[in-house]
Design an enzyme around this catalytic site. Structure first.
Site, PDB file in Angstrom:
ATOM      1  CG  ASP A 337      -1.762   1.205   1.383  1.00  0.00           C
ATOM      2  OD1 ASP A 337      -2.625   1.414   0.514  1.00  0.00           O
ATOM      3  OD2 ASP A 337      -1.567   1.957   2.366  1.00  0.00           O
ATOM      4  CD  GLU A 374      -2.103   2.236  -3.560  1.00  0.00           C
ATOM      5  OE1 GLU A 374      -3.269   2.528  -3.870  1.00  0.00           O
ATOM      6  OE2 GLU A 374      -1.708   2.176  -2.375  1.00  0.00           O
TER       7      GLU A 374
END
Length: 687
Positions: A337, A374
């Site tokens: 993330d 990401e």
């Protein structure tokens, strides 16, 4: 009580050794440490408190102690003393019971509260760590699968949301748990996905959301080693660890990999006014990036704090955490993330060669795992196509945006989608990497579902309690003429077709495809594009949709089946992205052969490619125009005709997709592609 024995500085955490447990943790600026042993997580007082003597129980900046006769399942915590001097970045608070940064298990008291008051004793309500025997589980020969990326189809899902709905068919006591997921493995097998990507399963603070709302997604970690206890049907201190491993073992037996969505960019301790659970109380200046004014936290995450990932201590913790989940929990990969934060230094500046990323990249234990970035953060750092490393895959945000723009019939989208369909060479081609560097997706947990992407022009996040101000405003969605649910059969038919268009483009594009839980049956969040705090039917998988949208489920299943077959043929070729494109003998078209329309007003795209060394041809037609168009068909092996229809999203099920062996033969030199549809034709060459 004074320490029983000196103990050792390594390994960090609570480690079972002959006769007891060795405890060790890092703190450079602490002046005193106490180890607290609790009989139960709800106890307001420790059953035993052991004071560590700096002369005996400290080596360099490591505080350690050996305690005899401690067993797995023992609950424990620490009190750490030191200066309270926020201007220098020091926030010690000996009243707080702290988690072990390396704790393998966490228990949460029934009356847990998110206490933020400095100097308030929280022993009765604080989370506690648990001693875990990491080697005391029978894996029965299980190991990570290490499937080639070319054979991977990712299904992004939430452990709790997958089976929590009453319609799941899972027994009530197992709904929303690791064990509940095990019961639904046959569904995943039948769907044809090869990997599940689980939203955060590290222990997180479920109260770190607006007052009165839960943190459902779990992007609020308090531990990087412990599985989230609330996802377990077993309440014993060691139950969540074993139940998680049962789930991994069962998924592996079914041939499904386990990828974890991991949050190494911030913690649930938030900003200066946040609670103290662990890292702030152990060594605030080491664990977090602080502003020039050391009393404030750098916030590149949008959550109040940013983990200081390239600090030596934090780097080691991140790598140790990853190694633990691979070696002891057998997971197959990680999706990071806001991964661009891992490229920032201790002042928040992007580094050309971030140490932590190269540590992860080069670690031998992680050599066979999937690493997915990401590649952006909440402060504007966007590294899609330029993320550091030689083997990282990337969530391709450009694919998501441009496939949405194309099927919404935005101007200038045809040429951009063409590049995305063949692996985004204008982004990745210069790196001479495998095509699967690009993780292609149209939807993910963050944003609209596919149903909502085709049903809403605007977000509807009122349930979040933030005045509909949260969530992205740029959704590139189109409601097909009606905002929200409708009984209009024409609108519903169009929405169903659009959903199939998105899935076809995603699953047949060059790259590693990912689909969102429930998109295969048009799961809806009623227009909420930021359902992070909705632990209810807004976010849960409604299993009654499987019957309601059986045609779509069948469509996705057949797409996945052919995707796997296609990629098996290429998994051992070791081709770079450029090689794949070159070998495909790609030819671009428009409605006219070899006349692609790259203009701003174009809403069509067609291309053909020769595969299997010339044994098979495939022809794609993507028509995002609002009227039917006739597309000229190329010759097959030097002869016109002999194409067979595999997919036409404008047709009713079961004609919308068939197995390749059942593809219907066509005649003529043109094909009429209906408005807003995708057509895929195949042709076998004569022997």
């Amino acid at each position: 009580m004074k320490a029983d024995a000196a103990g050792k500085s390594a390994p960090l955490g609570a480690t079972l050794v002959p006769g007891g447990v060795n405890f060790s943790a890092y703190s450079k600026h602490a002046t005193g440490v106490e180890l607290l042993l609790f009989d139960g997580e709800d106890d307001s007082r420790a059953a035993r408190t052991i004071s560590l003597d700096p002369a005996i129980n400290r080596t360099y900046h490591y505080w350690h102690v050996f305690v005899p006769d401690v067993r797995p399942g023992q609950r424990y915590g620490f009190r750490v003393d030191g200066p309270w001097d926020p201007a220098r970045g020091l926030r010690f608070d000996r009243c707080k019971v702290l988690l072990d940064p390396y704790g393998r298990g966490v228990v949460v008291p029934r009356n847990y509260t998110r206490d933020t008051v400095h100097g308030h004793d929280d022993a009765a309500t604080a989370m506690k760590s648990v001693v875990v025997d990491s080697g005391g589980y029978d894996w029965e020969g299980d190991a990570p699968i290490c499937r080639a990326s070319a054979r991977t189809i990712i299904y992004e899902m939430h452990v709790r949301g997958f089976t929590r709905h009453p319609s799941s068919g899972v027994s009530e006591e197992l709904r929303g748990t690791y064990a509940g997921l095990i019961q639904k493995i046959p569904y995943l097998q039948q769907l044809g996905i090869t990997a599940v990507e689980l939203l955060p399963v590290f222990q997180f603070d479920a109260q770190s959301a607006p007052p009165g709302r839960p943190n459902y997604w779990g992007y609020a970690p308090v531990s990087f080693f412990a599985p989230h206890a609330a996802f377990s049907s077993l309440t014993a201190p060691l139950g969540p660890i074993d139940e998680f491993r049962d789930m991994v073992k069962a998924l592996h037996r079914a041939g499904i990999e386990v990828i974890l969505d991991v949050v190494y960019n911030h913690t649930a301790e938030d900003g200066a006014d946040g609670p103290t659970f662990c890292y702030r109380g152990w060594d605030n200046t080491a664990y977090y990036i602080l502003e020039h004014d050391r009393s404030h936290y750098a916030n590149y995450t949008g959550t109040g704090n940013t983990l200081n990932a390239n600090h030596p201590i934090v780097r080691r913790m991140i790598v140790d955490s990853l190694r633990y989940w691979v070696e002891h929990m057998h997971v197959d990969g990680f999706r990071f993330d806001l991964a661009s934060i891992l490229s920032r230094d201790e002042q928040g500046r992007p580094l050309q060669n971030p140490p932590v990323l190269w540590d992860i990249e080069s670690d031998p234990v992680l050599a066979g795992t999937k690493l997915i970035a990401e590649a952006w953060d909440a402060a504007g750092l966007y590294q899609v196509g330029s993320f550091v490393g030689d083997r990282w895959k990337e969530w391709n945000g450009h694919f998501r945006d441009e496939v949405r723009s194309f099927f919404r019939a935005d101007s200038g989208s045809a040429a951009r989608l063409a590049d995305r369909m063949i692996g985004s060479p204008n982004i990745y081609g210069h790196e001479h990497r495998e095509a699967e560097q690009s993780v292609n997706f149209a939807t993910c947990h963050d944003g609209f579902t596919l149903n909502d992407l085709t049903s809403y022009n605007h977000k509807h996040n009122e349930a979040n309690g933030e005045g509909n101000r949260d969530g992205a405003n740029d959704n590139r969605s189109w409601n097909c003429g009606v905002e929200g649910p409708t009984d209009d059969p024409g609108v519903e038919h169009l929405r169903n077709r659009q959903v199939k268009n998105f899935l076809t483009a995603t699953l047949l594009s060059v790259g590693m495809p990912m689909i969102l839980m429930g998109d295969e049956v048009r799961r809806t969040q009623r227009g909420n594009n930021n359902a992070y705090c909705c632990d209810d039917e807004t976010s849960w998988f409604d299993w009654t949709l499987l019957m309601k949208h059986a045609d779509l489920h069948r469509f996705v299943t057949l797409l996945n089946e052919q995707r796997r077959r296609r990629d098996v043929e290429y998994e051992n070729e070791g081709a770079t992205l450029i090689d794949v494109i070159r070998r495909a003998d790609l030819v671009w078209h428009g409605t006219k052969l070899r006349q692609p329309d790259w203009s701003e007003n174009s809403h069509t795209l067609a291309f053909s490619a020769g595969l299997r060394g010339g044994a098979l041809q495939i022809h794609f037609i993507l028509n995002a125009y609002w009227e039917a168009l006739d597309f000229e068909l190329p010759a097959v092996d030097g002869h016109t005709g002999n194409w067979s229809r595999w997919i036409d999203t404008a047709l009713e099920s079961p004609a919308d997709i068939v197995s390749l062996t059942a593809a219907q033969a066509l005649t003529g030199t043109t094909y009429s592609a209906q408005a807003r549809s995708v057509v895929v034709l195949v042709a076998s060459h004569p022997a």
